[in-house]
Write a protein that holds these residues in place. Structure first.
Motif, short mmCIF file in Angstrom:
data_model
loop_
_atom_site.label_atom_id
_atom_site.label_comp_id
_atom_site.label_asym_id
_atom_site.label_seq_id
_atom_site.Cartn_x
_atom_site.Cartn_y
_atom_site.Cartn_z
N GLY A 62 -1.27 3.86 -1.73
CA GLY A 62 -2.50 3.59 -1.00
C GLY A 62 -2.76 4.52 0.17
O GLY A 62 -3.90 4.70 0.59
N THR A 90 2.48 1.73 -3.48
CA THR A 90 1.55 1.93 -4.60
C THR A 90 0.65 3.14 -4.39
O THR A 90 -0.31 3.34 -5.12
CB THR A 90 0.68 0.67 -4.82
OG1 THR A 90 -0.07 0.40 -3.62
CG2 THR A 90 1.51 -0.53 -5.20
N HIS A 103 -15.31 -5.63 2.98
CA HIS A 103 -15.12 -4.91 1.73
C HIS A 103 -16.43 -4.54 1.03
O HIS A 103 -16.41 -4.00 -0.07
CB HIS A 103 -14.22 -5.72 0.80
CG HIS A 103 -12.87 -5.96 1.39
ND1 HIS A 103 -11.92 -4.96 1.52
CD2 HIS A 103 -12.32 -7.06 1.95
CE1 HIS A 103 -10.85 -5.44 2.11
NE2 HIS A 103 -11.07 -6.71 2.38
N ARG A 108 -10.67 8.89 -0.21
CA ARG A 108 -10.71 7.43 -0.19
C ARG A 108 -10.05 6.87 -1.44
O ARG A 108 -10.18 7.44 -2.52
CB ARG A 108 -12.15 6.93 -0.15
CG ARG A 108 -12.90 7.34 1.09
CD ARG A 108 -14.26 6.75 1.07
NE ARG A 108 -14.21 5.60 1.96
CZ ARG A 108 -15.24 4.87 2.27
NH1 ARG A 108 -16.40 5.11 1.74
NH2 ARG A 108 -15.12 3.87 3.11
N PRO A 109 -9.39 5.72 -1.31
CA PRO A 109 -8.84 5.07 -2.51
C PRO A 109 -9.98 4.64 -3.43
O PRO A 109 -11.11 4.44 -2.99
CB PRO A 109 -8.11 3.84 -1.95
CG PRO A 109 -7.95 4.08 -0.49
CD PRO A 109 -9.04 5.01 -0.09
N MET A 168 0.83 -1.21 0.00
CA MET A 168 0.00 0.00 0.00
C MET A 168 0.87 1.26 0.00
O MET A 168 0.56 2.22 -0.71
CB MET A 168 -0.94 0.01 1.21
CG MET A 168 -2.06 -1.01 1.11
SD MET A 168 -3.13 -0.98 2.56
CE MET A 168 -3.93 0.61 2.35
N TYR A 198 -8.69 0.08 -6.61
CA TYR A 198 -7.53 -0.08 -5.74
C TYR A 198 -7.92 -0.86 -4.48
O TYR A 198 -7.19 -1.74 -4.04
CB TYR A 198 -6.95 1.28 -5.36
CG TYR A 198 -5.70 1.16 -4.53
CD1 TYR A 198 -4.48 0.87 -5.14
CD2 TYR A 198 -5.74 1.27 -3.15
CE1 TYR A 198 -3.32 0.73 -4.39
CE2 TYR A 198 -4.59 1.13 -2.39
CZ TYR A 198 -3.39 0.85 -3.01
OH TYR A 198 -2.25 0.70 -2.27
N SER A 199 -9.07 -0.54 -3.93
CA SER A 199 -9.54 -1.26 -2.74
C SER A 199 -9.73 -2.74 -3.02
O SER A 199 -9.37 -3.59 -2.20
CB SER A 199 -10.85 -0.65 -2.23
OG SER A 199 -10.63 0.68 -1.80
N ILE A 247 -6.27 -4.42 -3.21
CA ILE A 247 -5.70 -4.65 -1.88
C ILE A 247 -6.45 -5.79 -1.17
O ILE A 247 -5.83 -6.64 -0.51
CB ILE A 247 -5.71 -3.36 -1.03
CG1 ILE A 247 -4.73 -2.34 -1.61
CG2 ILE A 247 -5.41 -3.64 0.43
CD1 ILE A 247 -3.27 -2.80 -1.64
#
Length: 147
Positions: A35, A33, A111, A44-45, A30, A49-50, A53
């Motif tokens: 993050g 990259t 998530h 927020r990413p 993170m 991307y989330s 990860i």
């Protein structure tokens, strides 16, 4: 009793150990990259991307724990603490019918956009019931016992 249910504290310590191991890989990724860029500004990413990860974390978890889970129903954390995952009949859980359900719920709930953190907390709070089983244990038909 060979199937004595693991204590909530032992499950907590095992989970903490597993989380720290995953963080050793995920946090540097993170960092390098981007993050963490924008967090101070409250940005927020992206969803992509989330998801990257999340999949990385799941992949790292299974890469590290696959063999132990398959052979003994344990992760590194569970092995360290002396506990293991079993079915309600005391057998080692199969990957497809139990572990995929168990870890699918455990790793993916957080998530879900907007409500993921609440779902994760709800999943874990089930452990305060009489059976000391989390929501993912109920979904997968598993429990955690001492070795």
């Amino acid at each position: 009793d060979e199937h004595k249910t693991a204590s909530r504290w032992d499950r907590f310590w095992a989970s903490l150990i597993d989380s720290l191991i995953m963080m050793v890989v995920v946090i540097p990724v993170m960092f390098f990259t981007g993050g963490f860029d924008g967090i101070a500004e409250g940005i927020r990413p992206s969803l992509g991307y989330s998801l990257f990860i999340a999949l990385l974390g799941i992949g790292v978890f299974f890469l590290i724990n696959w063999k132990l889970l398959s052979v003994s129903g344990q992760t590194i954390g569970k092995r360290t603490v002396g506990i293991k995952i079993v079915t309600l009949t005391g057998d080692l859980p199969g990957f497809k019918e139990h572990l995929l359900k168990r870890y699918g719920v455990y790793l993916l709930l957080g998530h879900v956009p907007i409500v993921g953190q609440f779902l994760s907390i709800g999943n874990v709070l089930f452990i305060f019931g009489k059976q000391k089983r989390c929501g993912h244990d109920f979904v997968a038909g598993t429990t955690v016992v001492y070795c």
